[in-house]
Scaffold this motif. Structure first.
Motif, PDB file in Angstrom:
ATOM      1  N   SER A  42      28.609  94.412  57.503  1.00 58.52           N
ATOM      2  CA  SER A  42      28.556  93.131  56.794  1.00 58.52           C
ATOM      3  C   SER A  42      29.956  92.566  56.566  1.00 58.52           C
ATOM      4  CB  SER A  42      27.795  93.246  55.477  1.00 58.52           C
ATOM      5  OG  SER A  42      28.466  94.114  54.595  1.00 58.52           O
ATOM      6  N   SER A  43      30.935  93.429  56.327  1.00 59.99           N
ATOM      7  CA  SER A  43      32.302  92.934  56.152  1.00 59.99           C
ATOM      8  C   SER A  43      32.793  92.253  57.427  1.00 59.99           C
ATOM      9  CB  SER A  43      33.237  94.073  55.742  1.00 59.99           C
ATOM     10  OG  SER A  43      33.225  95.093  56.714  1.00 59.99           O
ATOM     11  N   PHE A  44      32.461  92.839  58.560  1.00 60.00           N
ATOM     12  CA  PHE A  44      32.833  92.231  59.838  1.00 60.00           C
ATOM     13  C   PHE A  44      32.081  90.912  60.037  1.00 60.00           C
ATOM     14  CE2 PHE A  44      32.066  91.650  64.409  1.00 60.00           C
ATOM     15  CZ  PHE A  44      33.375  91.495  64.833  1.00 60.00           C
ATOM     16  N   GLY A  45      30.784  90.908  59.763  1.00 64.19           N
ATOM     17  CA  GLY A  45      29.981  89.694  59.924  1.00 64.19           C
ATOM     18  C   GLY A  45      30.462  88.563  59.027  1.00 64.19           C
ATOM     19  N   ILE A  46      30.807  88.892  57.791  1.00 60.84           N
ATOM     20  CA  ILE A  46      31.321  87.875  56.876  1.00 60.84           C
ATOM     21  C   ILE A  46      32.639  87.318  57.392  1.00 60.84           C
ATOM     22  CG2 ILE A  46      32.289  87.512  54.563  1.00 60.84           C
ATOM     23  CD1 ILE A  46      30.102  89.532  53.579  1.00 60.84           C
ATOM     24  N   ASN A  47      33.498  88.203  57.861  1.00 58.33           N
ATOM     25  CA  ASN A  47      34.778  87.759  58.409  1.00 58.33           C
ATOM     26  C   ASN A  47      34.563  86.832  59.605  1.00 58.33           C
ATOM     27  OD1 ASN A  47      37.469  87.486  59.170  1.00 58.33           O
ATOM     28  ND2 ASN A  47      37.939  89.603  58.696  1.00 58.33           N
ATOM     29  N   MET A  48      33.610  87.152  60.462  1.00 64.39           N
ATOM     30  CA  MET A  48      33.326  86.292  61.614  1.00 64.39           C
ATOM     31  C   MET A  48      32.774  84.938  61.162  1.00 64.39           C
ATOM     32  SD  MET A  48      34.156  87.694  64.510  1.00 64.39           S
ATOM     33  CE  MET A  48      35.646  88.128  63.621  1.00 64.39           C
ATOM     34  N   PHE A  49      31.940  84.959  60.136  1.00 62.81           N
ATOM     35  CA  PHE A  49      31.369  83.714  59.636  1.00 62.81           C
ATOM     36  C   PHE A  49      32.452  82.808  59.044  1.00 62.81           C
ATOM     37  CE2 PHE A  49      29.248  81.134  56.367  1.00 62.81           C
ATOM     38  CZ  PHE A  49      28.350  80.473  57.178  1.00 62.81           C
ATOM     39  N   LEU A  50      33.487  83.409  58.464  1.00 60.09           N
ATOM     40  CA  LEU A  50      34.562  82.631  57.847  1.00 60.09           C
ATOM     41  C   LEU A  50      35.546  82.048  58.861  1.00 60.09           C
ATOM     42  CD1 LEU A  50      35.315  84.880  54.742  1.00 60.09           C
ATOM     43  CD2 LEU A  50      34.024  82.730  54.811  1.00 60.09           C
ATOM     44  N   GLN A  51      35.425  82.446  60.121  1.00 58.75           N
ATOM     45  CA  GLN A  51      36.278  81.872  61.162  1.00 58.75           C
ATOM     46  C   GLN A  51      35.795  80.450  61.459  1.00 58.75           C
ATOM     47  OE1 GLN A  51      38.966  83.709  62.216  1.00 58.75           O
ATOM     48  NE2 GLN A  51      38.227  85.203  60.734  1.00 58.75           N
ATOM     49  N   ASP A  52      36.597  79.689  62.154  1.00 57.00           N
ATOM     50  CA  ASP A  52      36.286  78.270  62.323  1.00 57.00           C
ATOM     51  C   ASP A  52      35.739  77.879  63.691  1.00 57.00           C
ATOM     52  OD1 ASP A  52      38.615  78.765  63.629  1.00 57.00           O
ATOM     53  OD2 ASP A  52      39.775  77.145  62.725  1.00 57.00           O
ATOM     54  N   THR A  53      35.174  78.840  64.430  1.00 57.51           N
ATOM     55  CA  THR A  53      34.606  78.489  65.737  1.00 57.51           C
ATOM     56  C   THR A  53      33.135  78.887  65.811  1.00 57.51           C
ATOM     57  OG1 THR A  53      35.119  80.589  66.828  1.00 57.51           O
ATOM     58  CG2 THR A  53      36.864  78.905  66.822  1.00 57.51           C
ATOM     59  N   VAL A  54      32.415  78.183  66.639  1.00 57.26           N
ATOM     60  CA  VAL A  54      30.992  78.465  66.824  1.00 57.26           C
ATOM     61  C   VAL A  54      30.759  79.869  67.391  1.00 57.26           C
ATOM     62  CG1 VAL A  54      28.903  77.734  68.056  1.00 57.26           C
ATOM     63  CG2 VAL A  54      30.395  76.027  66.998  1.00 57.26           C
ATOM     64  N   PRO A  55      31.538  80.317  68.396  1.00 57.11           N
ATOM     65  CA  PRO A  55      31.323  81.689  68.879  1.00 57.11           C
ATOM     66  C   PRO A  55      31.465  82.745  67.775  1.00 57.11           C
ATOM     67  CG  PRO A  55      32.672  80.490  70.457  1.00 57.11           C
ATOM     68  CD  PRO A  55      32.528  79.611  69.243  1.00 57.11           C
ATOM     69  N   HIS A  56      32.412  82.541  66.864  1.00 58.66           N
ATOM     70  CA  HIS A  56      32.549  83.475  65.742  1.00 58.66           C
ATOM     71  C   HIS A  56      31.289  83.461  64.873  1.00 58.66           C
ATOM     72  CE1 HIS A  56      36.944  83.324  66.627  1.00 58.66           C
ATOM     73  NE2 HIS A  56      36.845  84.596  66.281  1.00 58.66           N
TER      74      HIS A  56
END
Length: 192
Positions: A149-163
């Motif tokens: 979940s920490s990784f998923g949250i970090n990806m969600f906080l990025q600013d690109t659609v692929p993230h």
């Protein structure tokens, strides 16, 4: 208390705890190897103090896990002591999971190649937890959720659609791993 005086439930629980400790000894080298590989892979993109601190934490968590396993096997743990050893195992597992939570947060550089490297390490660690922690649904679930979940949250906080898609896939991956761990746990319980 006589060994025969414990209920079948106590003995099954104690056997599950023994399985956890047996499997945990095998997890230590894998965790250390993954940590060392990440250290060398990230040494030119993450500040040295941050990277060394993280690796030190990985080594510390592995030392605590291995030491706890040694003490567990040195003592002849009765079914009446299994709850204490289960709680201790849970605490040590949460400690170890934080090394991977940190990897998914403070070690995640902006370069997508290194993000893939971290993602591969984190998802591998989470996947291998299924057979290692299969004797406990709770421990397996907590480990998987904390690490991924920490990784998923970090990806969600990025600013690109692929993230953002990676974040969605991470949620799906968490669900798949938890369901898989529950199935394996059910098989273990049926066998015991």
């Amino acid at each position: 208390m006589d060994k025969d005086a414990y209920s079948i439930e106590h003995r099954i629980f104690a056997e599950n705890v023994k399985i956890l400790y047996t499997q945990a000894k095998a997890a230590v080298p894998g965790s250390l190897l993954t940590g060392i590989c990440l250290f060398f892979s990230l040494q030119y993109v993450i500040p040295e103090v941050t990277l060394l601190s993280w690796l030190g934490f990985v080594v510390f968590a592995a030392f605590v896990r291995y030491s706890t396993c040694l003490v567990y096997f040195k003592r002849q743990v009765s079914p009446g002591q299994a709850k204490y050893w289960y709680a201790l195992f849970f605490a040590v597992t949460v400690l170890g999971s934080f090394s991977w939570v940190l990897a998914a947060t403070i070690l995640l550089p902006k370069d997508p190649v290194y993000q893939v490297l971290i993602a591969f390490a984190i998802t591998s660690i989470a996947a291998i937890s299924i057979p290692l922690f299969a004797a406990s649904r709770l421990i397996n679930t907590v480990f998987i959720v904390l690490v991924l979940s920490s990784f998923g949250i970090n990806m969600f906080l990025q600013d690109t659609v692929p993230h953002h898609f990676i974040a969605i896939f991470t949620v799906i991956y968490i669900a798949v791993l938890i369901l898989s761990s529950y199935r394996i746990n059910s098989e273990i319980r049926a066998t015991l």
